[in-house]
Design a protein around this motif. Structure first.
Motif, short mmCIF file in Angstrom:
data_model
loop_
_atom_site.label_atom_id
_atom_site.label_comp_id
_atom_site.label_asym_id
_atom_site.label_seq_id
_atom_site.Cartn_x
_atom_site.Cartn_y
_atom_site.Cartn_z
N HIS A 108 0.82 -1.21 0.00
CA HIS A 108 0.00 0.00 0.00
C HIS A 108 0.85 1.26 0.00
O HIS A 108 0.52 2.25 -0.67
N SER A 111 1.78 2.04 -3.57
CA SER A 111 0.77 1.71 -4.58
C SER A 111 0.00 2.95 -5.03
O SER A 111 0.02 3.99 -4.38
N THR A 112 -0.69 2.76 -6.15
CA THR A 112 -1.69 3.71 -6.60
C THR A 112 -3.02 2.96 -6.66
O THR A 112 -3.06 1.74 -6.43
N SER A 113 -4.07 3.66 -7.01
CA SER A 113 -5.37 2.99 -7.09
C SER A 113 -5.41 1.95 -8.21
O SER A 113 -6.28 1.09 -8.22
N SER A 114 -4.45 2.03 -9.13
CA SER A 114 -4.45 1.07 -10.25
C SER A 114 -3.41 -0.04 -10.08
O SER A 114 -3.26 -0.87 -10.98
N SER A 130 -6.89 -5.47 -6.39
CA SER A 130 -6.34 -4.13 -6.17
C SER A 130 -5.92 -4.04 -4.71
O SER A 130 -6.35 -4.83 -3.87
N ASP A 132 -6.84 -1.77 -2.68
CA ASP A 132 -8.02 -1.41 -1.88
C ASP A 132 -8.88 -2.62 -1.55
O ASP A 132 -9.55 -2.66 -0.52
#
Ligand code: ZN
Length: 144
Positions: A108, A111-114, A130, A132
């Motif tokens: 995390h 990371s990015t949302s993608s 992902s 999230d």
């Protein structure tokens, strides 16, 4: 498709290359206590790839996971501003190996949302998630 139905970003060739590298590094794992040999390959947004394997210790709690090893290597090689495009986690024990909670938090951090995370789920095939999905309430220092 991911668990949330988002389109794949990583090509099959890229995923296969990350899987190949993760399997290769898993063969070098230091796992004399559990015999659970794990490898991780991290693809950074700049296109570079780093790998890591688990390194156990007689004092069990000092064991380092493959994911954390690969990410530490990425920071050492590329600096603190790295962003992870994808992580592939594999093992040589033919079993599921989702990242542990500590590794989810470590992933995390960069990371990015993608960011895509692949690992063998219960069925054994690589499954995509992902960050999230894996860590919906990550610890964030600025949330204190
Ligand atoms: Zn871990």
């Amino acid at each position: 498709m991911s668990q949330n139905g988002a389109p794949d970003r990583l090509s099959p060739a890229q995923r296969n290359e990350l899987q190949r590298r993760a399997l290769a590094v898993a063969a070098r794992a230091y796992a004399p206590y559990s015999s659970f040999r794990v490898g991780a390959a991290v693809l950074l947004e700049d296109g570079s790839i780093t790998t890591g394997c688990n390194v156990e210790n007689a004092s069990y709690r000092l064991t380092t996971c493959a994911e954390q090893s690969a990410i530490a290597s990425a920071v050492a090689l590329r600096g603190p501003s790295i962003r992870i495009q994808a992580v592939v986690i594999v093992n040589l024990n033919d079993t599921a190996s989702p990242p542990c909670g500590a590794c989810r938090q470590t992933i995390h951090e960069f990371s990015t949302s993608s960011t895509e995370i692949f690992f063998p789920a219960a069925e054994g095939a690589l499954t995509r998630f992902s960050i999230d999905e894996l860590l919906p309430s990550a610890f964030l220092l600025n949330n204190l």
